[in-house]
Design an enzyme around this catalytic site. Structure first.
Site, PDB file in Angstrom:
ATOM      1  CG  HIS A 287      -0.437   0.032   2.522  1.00  0.00           C
ATOM      2  ND1 HIS A 287      -0.078   1.208   3.146  1.00  0.00           N
ATOM      3  CD2 HIS A 287      -0.172  -0.966   3.397  1.00  0.00           C
ATOM      4  CE1 HIS A 287       0.368   0.919   4.359  1.00  0.00           C
ATOM      5  NE2 HIS A 287       0.342  -0.380   4.552  1.00  0.00           N
ATOM      6  CD  GLU A 332      -3.290  -1.503   5.285  1.00  0.00           C
ATOM      7  OE1 GLU A 332      -3.515  -2.529   5.948  1.00  0.00           O
ATOM      8  OE2 GLU A 332      -2.667  -0.533   5.759  1.00  0.00           O
TER       9      GLU A 332
END
Lengths: 470, 470
Positions: A287, A332
């Site tokens: 991420h 995320e």
């Protein structure tokens, strides 16, 4: 290359036959000796000298820095990423945007008012409520553990600041995060339900330092968010010692975070095109967003860097059978919005395997897989090829990372390349998550492991069908 | 006890005789084998289980916390100290006050405006000037080393922010502090003289972290103080990488410290009375004030704790020949006001030896002395008695710490019990100087060394006369 791989696959299958199983020295969880495809071994060994991954981590942390989900900094990170991935030669590089609610930090200070006046270091948890701008002063109620907070009678915290000091310790596999992290994940909600005016917890971390560990918390529908913050481990230990003196302890908190409404976030996508469109997509990534206190070097510039650097090595060789899709997911940290948006946008495509790197930059020590029975030889080949990197074959099941959980939830096979968790929670979500924490040699070992995995998985002649969830 | 010590003294003298020196294996810098007085050995070995020193460090850091010179917090520390030293049974416990100018921290933030916007962690240096409340925005001029700053032409920094990134490395004896510390000690004054609007330096520290290292700087008379701050080592390294991209770099600094005028500070004095008033005073101690970012555990709660815990062991035994005076000095960090005030108040007393502990809590590894020739046997006995603690005899000369420098400057003999400097500058003057950094076992080794030293020095039958400065 495919012929050699096929041979290796057959050899590995033979070694798990009933005959082999009868050998008294044979342990079924240890990879049997087998020949590794020479081109895979060459790719693996060359990747130990990888410099692409470090270059990505260095670039993201230097040229972008912190990149909180849904903010302008995360947008700059996406632009940076597109430039970088295109420069590396990836195909179909683009951004896929989506909307999400955004929470941002405000002022955050704390001090012991009595009995021993001094400043404490802390940081607001994601989704924390705010104190008045002038602060909130209240007596604390001390809970050595999360269970003690749970056991507090309803209403017993009215007007008080709950203080939970449960102390996380590091483990090789990171599993203690789940065990101790509940104090952050659900502690604020519980304290709010019991009437607390605010809550401070000992940071969910394994260090002994002054840098507090940020991270999300969530309040149940109908529960008004209270100010919720993590004290640095050193400050929490000091506060626990102050409590142990036996006098009432009064804190003053100033925490002024706020929700800024719905904002745009996005995933960055890049591909290594495969030769066989029917063979399905191998999805890898990490991420791109980070918590805002550090520069997100281990969490998760390293993950996006490792997976892209490994894919780049396939990109620079013969076209693999399967398309490798690298996704640098957005947002995320604050709730996995990027992973869900990805699945929503790509539900009609055939993904055959997904893997995520989101546990820092320290060495990979264990392989776990979740493969359909027909693809089991792939797992055997992975184990043999990864062994020279010091990677053991685990006895469990791959679970993936939170960005790929939605995809795995549809029955897609998974591979985990588990990294050592001994240092990760020293720096996780703290100001100390900076480039200095990345060991280039260990980062390159990760790239070698991921390169090996991609070379085997993307070229595997077997069909990789869906798995039932385990 | 005195008779046994006398015997040991005679034996040690014999070993440094011409006959002994002729032995081919004899190195003059290695203590020759000799019998250690049994009572000294017992005191030394019992002190390895000391808990008094840790209790003092724990108490000061927990019940007082940061204690910047001349502030209300330092006054609370003095009150705490009097209570503690009286409870330990010391005699003549009292505070000796004096006045001094006080500087206090204000707001302190920094951000890269361009080319890569992000926050930086820094802290103002003591005596720093202030930016406007709204901040100062300017381009930086980069100097990789202090020498580069020195070489900058006059006027070349007008309106700019100087950035000096010289990187300190740790050494066993701490000597690199002097070498690299000049960037902090005199860098701001030089930058101001060359017209700089402000200066930021890489923290004088050996860590790789986000906690900046505070510390004093001084401007020459007639030089107007400019805003001067230390970036954390991680932030300085990041800024250097940003500079290396080759684009102009603009910073915005907000630093609002201020001088608050003359305030009261003080030294805390406690004694172990001696039996022979004519034998003179043995002066030991550390400093009670601390920088304000941490809780001053290694700098210097440990020093006051070690010296007091050792003196307490003499207090609890037979009355020593000489009075041991323990002084917990005030306002060392900001210019050594306590040490000078002490000498001014006690210049008419006969001090025969002084020693200070002000280099953290890690183990003592070396003994250095500065003794008159007639008292040389004392040094030999010290070397033999300290050897079982892993302490070597150095080949240099004791220099003391900054609080006792004024006293040593009058010709008083000195002993240094040098501590390991490998970790000290990781935490020195940072938020990370907290109780967690103190290793109780190493702290107790310090107490054992100081107990040994005091038992020998305070009871030595020799006269300890003045030394010529070396």
């Amino acid at each position: 290359m495919n012929r050699t791989i096929l041979f290796t696959a057959l050899a590995a299958t033979a070694l798990s036959s009933p005959l082999a199983a009868q050998r008294p020295q044979q342990r079924t969880d240890v990879p049997a000796p087998a020949t590794v495809d020479a081109s895979v071994a060459r790719l693996r060994d060359a990747a130990l000298r990888d410099e692409v991954a470090y270059d990505i981590v260095e670039g993201l942390t230097t040229e972008v820095g912190p990149r909180l989900a849904g903010t302008e900094a995360e947008a700059r990170a996406r632009a940076w990423s597109v430039t970088k991935l295109k420069a590396l030669g990836f195909k179909n590089v683009h951004i896929e945007t989506y909307d999400m609610p955004v929470w941002v930090r405000g002022a955050e200070t704390a001090e012991v008012i009595s009995p021993f006046p001094q400043q404490l270091h802390l940081t607001a948890l994601g989704n924390s409520g705010a104190t008045p701008a002038g602060g909130l002063t209240a007596e604390i109620v001390y809970f050595p553990s999360f269970a003690d907070l749970q056991a507090a009678p309803a209403g017993s915290l009215t007007g008080k600041i709950a203080f939970v000091s449960n102390a996380m310790v590091a483990t090789q596999d990171g599993s203690s995060y789940g065990q101790f992290g509940t104090a952050r994940f659900t502690g604020p909600n519980i304290a709010a339900q019991k009437g607390a005016a605010a809550i401070v917890i000992r940071s969910i971390g394994s260090d002994h330092g002054r840098g507090p560990h940020a991270g999300n918390t969530n309040f149940a529908p109908g529960v008004t968010p209270i100010p919720a913050a993590a004290l640095s481990t050193a400050d929490a230990d000091n506060l626990a010692r102050i409590v142990a003196r036996g006098k009432p302890v009064t804190l003053r908190l100033v925490l002024t975070p706020r929700q800024t409404g719905v904002q745009q976030s996005g995933n960055v996508v890049a591909e290594v095109p495969g030769s066989d469109p029917k063979a399905g997509i191998v999805l890898v990534g990490g991420h791109l967003d980070s918590w805002d206190l550090g520069t997100g070097a281990i969490d998760d510039a390293s993950g996006v860097a490792i997976t892209a650097a490994a894919a780049k090595r396939l990109l620079d060789g013969p076209r693999p059978r399967r398309t490798i899709r690298v996704v640098w997911f957005g947002s995320e940290e604050v709730g996995g919005f990027g992973g869900r948006a990805y699945l929503a946008a790509h539900a009609n495509e055939r993904h055959v395997l997904a893997a995520e790197s989101d546990f820092g930059a320290d060495r990979v020590w264990r392989l776990e897989t979740n493969l359909p029975d027909a693809a089991r030889p792939i797992g055997d080949r992975l184990a043999v090829a990864l062994a020279p990197l010091g990677i053991v074959r685990g006895t469990g099941v791959a679970h993936g990372g939170s960005d790929i959980e939605p995809v795995l939830g549809t029955g897609v096979a998974g591979v985990d390349l588990d990294q050592s968790g001994q240092r990760y929670f020293d720096y996780h979500h703290t100001p100390e998550d900076t480039l200095d924490r990345v060991d280039p040699a260990q980062l390159a070992q990760n790239v070698a492991a991921w390169t090996t995995m991609l070379a085997i998985v993307a070229n595997a002649p077997e069909d990789i069908g869906p798995v039932s969830s385990k």
